[in-house]
Every structure is written in structure tokens, then in C-alpha cells.
Write an enzyme that holds these catalytic residues in place. Structure first.
Site, PDB file in Angstrom:
ATOM      1  N   ASP A   1      34.334  17.653  53.842  1.00 40.29           N
ATOM      2  CA  ASP A   1      34.740  19.008  52.896  1.00 40.29           C
ATOM      3  C   ASP A   1      33.789  19.115  51.862  1.00 40.29           C
ATOM      4  OD1 ASP A   1      36.075  21.022  52.406  1.00 40.29           O
ATOM      5  OD2 ASP A   1      37.904  19.930  51.552  1.00 40.29           O
TER       6      ASP A   1
ATOM      7  N   ASP B   1      38.842  16.153  51.528  1.00 43.09           N
ATOM      8  CA  ASP B   1      39.139  17.098  50.183  1.00 43.09           C
ATOM      9  C   ASP B   1      39.437  16.337  49.041  1.00 43.09           C
ATOM     10  OD1 ASP B   1      40.155  19.878  49.261  1.00 43.09           O
ATOM     11  OD2 ASP B   1      41.774  18.462  48.784  1.00 43.09           O
TER      12      ASP B   1
ATOM     13  N   HIS C   1      36.968  49.637  39.276  1.00 36.92           N
ATOM     14  CA  HIS C   1      35.714  50.414  39.411  1.00 36.92           C
ATOM     15  C   HIS C   1      35.944  51.989  40.342  1.00 36.92           C
ATOM     16  CE1 HIS C   1      35.663  49.291  43.775  1.00 36.92           C
ATOM     17  NE2 HIS C   1      36.182  48.206  43.677  1.00 36.92           N
TER      18      HIS C   1
ATOM     19  N   GLU D   1      35.448  40.203  42.962  1.00 41.44           N
ATOM     20  CA  GLU D   1      36.493  40.373  43.722  1.00 41.44           C
ATOM     21  C   GLU D   1      36.352  39.012  44.759  1.00 41.44           C
ATOM     22  OE1 GLU D   1      39.346  40.938  44.736  1.00 41.44           O
ATOM     23  OE2 GLU D   1      39.400  43.029  44.999  1.00 41.44           O
TER      24      GLU D   1
END
Length: 530
Positions: free
Chosen positions: A14, A129, A334, A410
Site C-alpha cells: 500500500d 496500510d 466555477h 475537486e
């Protein structure tokens, strides 16, 4: 002992980036496929990089660790990055220039016929992880990861041992034997406090009141932003409509709220009774009388001197409310792109479209409105083209410079970029169901989960409020960052994201005070577009 020529090992790997790109690290573990014993571990802080680069480096490190143990072994690679698994399996093309050399390096460690790849959910990749997070934690302290400091293997062993415990015996309330068994199981399976998802919390704290805990679910880690993210995991029905926001509303089971989110191209709220019949671009409907909208807009962009009545402070009122001028963020989504009216996923991992002709007109309209109000002192923009174009239109009218802030970008929607909701449903039904069920689930192909985006946005908010204390700043950004800022300011649950309408080129506003209070001043004002 089995000879190395016939030995099989499991490699779990990971990688992570706190910022994407940001401080990054990887982790990898080599396991015995029969006993689950840890045979080797590897982890490293690699500086500033993206999630995908860190994941590939974790894969390379895991394969090399396996080769050093058993040069002739066959290897079963398990990762929670669908992008890496699909690319290394040859089913997806590798287009990104940073990925190609790393994939080639991974392919050279073992002959292709001796390595097979499998995607696994993140909760089954906790060992790797944990190693990746330990590496990033070490990097934050200016050090490299050391095996002697790691507890990942111990935690993994505890989890395995807990899985083999017999069921807790039944008994009357207060039965000591049953209580002891439950305590052992809880201690054995509790995630570590340094996992990427944060420390675990008691069931009572993690589960929202009024929602029944489904049988067989485990305690959800609390990341501080999405408490009880795994609470709502009922299968999501497939509505007939291909319209994303209508589907988002239709997928909420009775008595629950499905964890869905409109893609970047949509601003409308789900099809709830209050929003029924409204098209995406209806915008002004539901915004209240014209006078109310004008007054709200005036208040939102005017410097304030005190928190609004009823705002709950984060640290109590003992020291008195902060009476200084707040940092006021005017949040501008936007203008439209070609993808907006088609309701296609458009995040930070796609084609980075420009404003359409309609979007350019919207940018000019909002620039004129903000110039007339005259309260904007600074402009900060997402790095994506559609935001920078919108910000440039305003900056030209106001005579200001534009600062680009990576944290305002975003969500990366991975392989879903450019697709409609219906197309994603057809191509990736299982991944979509997982994504709808939890904000910790990422889109197909290595996109960002909404929990990841929320952490990024919160960190960006903290930096900007410190930098612009007492000033009014225009943040030109996207649907997810704006809705997240509003939700966090209100202290609202994650499902509140799906009760907000956010049109293209709309204005919202939040004031942030030095004592930690926040005041939402405006949401989805589009009066300047008429």
C-alpha cells in the site's frame, strides 16, 4: 520445509500521500499463505508524491522483499489499489508518465508468469496500510521508518488471533465470562490509533442515535470528519433514471440515508420531496424572496464584527466570544463546462475541461456582481482550468492577483471521470455500490474517497483562515470542497451534503473566527445570473 522452487508467498502493499501530492510513504509485507506469518516488512517515507506513485513503490518494495527471501517463489500480490492491480494485470493501459517506469520496474522483479494480482478491500490491507502510515509519521518527524519501531506485525497477529476466538458465551446480564470474552475480542480487533482512518471509537460513539446497527458490522474508525462512516451499508437499489441526483435521492433506503454525492458536474440536491421536480440548473428556486437573497448576499460579503447568535463555539464560551473581524470565505463554484449539463463525473483526475461559452458568460456575470459589492480582498483558486478561468474573470474586474491552492481541487473520480452515473452503474456496479455505501470507499481506478477529500479540505481551511485572518477572500472551487466547508462549519453529519443545492457559478459564504467559531452566511446564491 518447502523448497524455494515451489514456495508461494503473499505480498500485500500500500502507499499513501497526505495531500496527493503531499508527504508520502509506502508499506509492504511478505506473508506465509498458510499460517499468515509475517516473513518480511518494508516501508519508506518518499517525500512529496502522489498516492499512485506511493502505491507502485510499495509494490516494488514488496516484490523485492519476496525475491530476497525466495528467488524462485510464485507470488500472490494483494492490494487495495484497483488502478495498480488492473494495470499490472494488463487489463488497463498505463498512461501516466510517472507510472510507466514504476510498473516496468515491478514487472522485472519476477517473471510475469510467477506473479498474480488480486484487488482486496482496504479493510483487508491493514498491515501494509499501517506500515505506510508509520513511514509517513516518521517522515513528519524528519526520520525514516525503522523496523524496530513498528507495531504493524503485532497488530496484524492480534487481529488474526481474535478471529479464531470462540463465540462469546451467552449468559444473563452482567455475566463475567461473556463480558471477558467480548473484551478480549474488542482488544484483539481494535484498529491501531495511527491508522490512516484515525483512532477507533466505542460503538456507542460511532453509531448515530436512531439508527440500528446492522448485525455483523464492526466498529467504524473515526477520522474526525466522517463519524460512523460504515453505519449505512444497505444494498443500494438501481433506479431507472440515469440522472445522478435523482438516483442519489432514490438510493436512500427507508429510515436511512445512502452515502452518495453528486459528481462535480451536478449542483442540485437529490430528489427529495422538497426538491422534487427541480432541474439541475433551476438554481434560484427555493432560494427565498428576492429581498432576502439580496440581503443575504450583502451580509455574506461584508466584514463582520461578531459571531451570529446561536453559533456554538468549538471550545466553549468560558473565555468569551471572539469579537474581532473573522476570515470570511466567499465560496464561488466555477462556471459551466461542456460536461456540466450532461451530468458527467468531472473531478481532478479527468480531462480538466475549460469553461463553455455559457460558463464564460457566468464568470463575467459573477465578476460584475462581486465588483459591485466591493468587499473581496484576496482571490484563491483551485488549480483546475475551469476554476482558474472563473477566478481570472473576477481578478480582472477587481484588479487582484490569483493564488492557486492545490487543496481546493475537486475529488479525483478515477476511472469514472467523464462518465454519467448510469454508465458507471453499467461498467462498475460493485465499486459503485461500495462507494454509495461509505464515504471511505474510493471510485474505481484509484480515485479519492470523500473522507480523503474532507481531510484535505479541512487542512486547507485551517491554512487559509490563519493566513487571511480578518480579511474577505474569494475561494473559487468545486462542488465537493464547498459543500464540505459548509458541512464542517455547521457541524452537520455527512448526509447533509446531499441536502444542499449548489449551482454552477453560485456564491456561498462562511465566516471563521479566531476562537474556532464558524458562521454560515450564504448558500447557493445565483441572483447575479438572472
Amino acid at each position: 520445509m518447502t523448497s524455494s522452487s515451489s514456495r508461494e508467498v503473499i505480498v500485500e502493499a500500500d502507499g499513501g500521500s497526505r495531500g496527493n501530492p503531499g508527504p508520502a510513504g509506502y508499506g509492504a509485507v511478505v506473508l506465509d499463505p498458510v499460517t499468515g506469518e509475517t516473513l518480511a516488512e518494508a516501508a519508506e517515507y518518499i517525500g512529496v508524491a502522489t498516492n499512485n506513485v506511493a502505491e507502485y513503490k510499495g509494490l516494488v518494495a514488496g516484490l523485492k522483499a519476496a525475491r530476497s527471501l525466495f528467488p524462485d517463489a510464485t507470488v500472490h500480490v494483494r492490494m487495495d489499489s484497483k488502478l495498480v492491480v488492473e494495470q499490472m494485470s494488463g487489463r488497463w493501459k498505463i498512461k501516466h508518465p510517472d507510472m510507466k517506469p514504476l510498473a516496468a520496474e515491478a514487472g522485472r522483479v519476477f517473471p510475469a508468469g510467477r506473479v498474480r494480482y488480486e484487488w482486496i478491500p482496504r479493510e483487508r490491507n491493514k498491515h501494509a496500510d499501517r506500515l505506510a502510515n508509520e513511514a509517513m509519521d516518521a517522515g513528519k518527524r524528519g526520520r525514516q521508518w525503522e523496523p524496530s519501531d513498528s507495531t504493524a506485525a503485532l497488530d496484524a497477529a492480534a487481529a488474526r488471533n481474535a478471529a479464531t476466538l470462540p463465540p462469546a458465551p451467552s449468559g444473563p446480564p452482567g455475566d463475567a465470562t461473556a463480558g471477558a470474552a467480548r473484551a478480549r475480542a474488542a482488544l484483539g480487533t481494535r484498529p491501531g490509533a495511527t491508522e490512516a482512518t484515525g483512532p477507533s471509537v466505542p460503538v456507542a460513539a460511532a453509531w448515530p442515535s436512531g439508527v440500528s446497527r446492522p448485525s455483523g458490522t464492526t466498529t467504524a474508525p473515526d477520522d474526525g470528519l466522517f463519524a460512523a462512516d460504515e453505519a449505512l451499508t444497505a444494498p443500494v437499489p438501481d433506479p431507472a433514471s440515469g440522472d445522478f441526483e435523482a438516483q442519489a435521492g432514490a438510493t436512500a433506503p427507508t429510515g436511512r440515508t445512502a452515502r452518495t454525492h453528486p459528481p462535480e458536474t451536478t449542483g442540485a440536491a437529490p430528489a427529495t420531496p422538497a426538491a422534487a421536480g427541480r432541474a439541475e440548473d433551476a438554481g434560484p428556486e427555493g432560494a427565498g424572496p428576492e429581498a432576502d437573497r439580496a440581503e443575504a448576499a450583502r451580509v455574506a460579503t461584508a466584514p463582520a464584527t461578531q459571531p451570529q447568535s446561536g453559533t456554538a463555539p468549538r471550545q466553549g464560551w468560558s473565555g468569551g466570544p471572539d469579537m474581532s473581524a473573522p476570515a470570511t470565505f466567499v465560496l464561488l463554484r466555477h462556471g459551466e463546462t461542456a460536461l456540466t449539463p450532461e451530468k458527467r463525473f468531472s473531478g481532478s483526475g479527468g480531462t480538466d475541461p475549460e469553461l463553455s461559452a455559457a460558463g464564460l458568460r457566468q464568470a463575467e456575470a459573477v465578476a460584475e456582481a462581486l465588483a459591485a459589492r466591493g468587499t473581496i480582498q484576496e482571490i484563491v483558486s483551485s488549480p483546475l482550468t475551469r476554476c482558474r478561468q472563473t477566478a481570472a474573470a473576477v481578478a480582472t474586474r477587481l484588479g487582484l492577483d490569483v493564488r492557486v491552492e492545490q487543496g481546493l481541487r475537486e475529488t479525483d473520480f478515477g476511472a469514472w471521470e467523464g462518465l454519467t452515473f448510469g454508465e458507471v452503474r453499467d461498467r462498475y456496479p460493485e465499486d459503485l455500490d461500495a462507494w454509495l455505501a461509505s464515504p471511505k470507499a474510493a471510485p474505481t481506478g484509484g480515485g479519492e474517497s470523500f473522507a480523503t477529500v474532507a481531510r484535505r479540505v479541512a487542512a486547507t481551511r485551517d491554512r487559509l483562515t490563519a493566513a487571511y485572518a480578518g480579511r474577505t477572500v474569494l475561494l473559487v472551487t468545486h462542488v465537493t470542497p464547498i459543500k464540505t466547508l459548509i458541512r464542517l462549519a455547521l457541524g452537520a453529519p455527512p448526509e447533509s451534503l446531499f441536502r444542499m443545492e449548489l449551482s454552477a457559478a453560485s456564491i456561498s459564504a462562511v465566516a471563521y473566527y479566531a476562537d474556532g467559531n464558524a458562521s454560515v452566511r450564504l448558500l447557493n446564491d445565483t441572483s447575479h445570473l438572472r
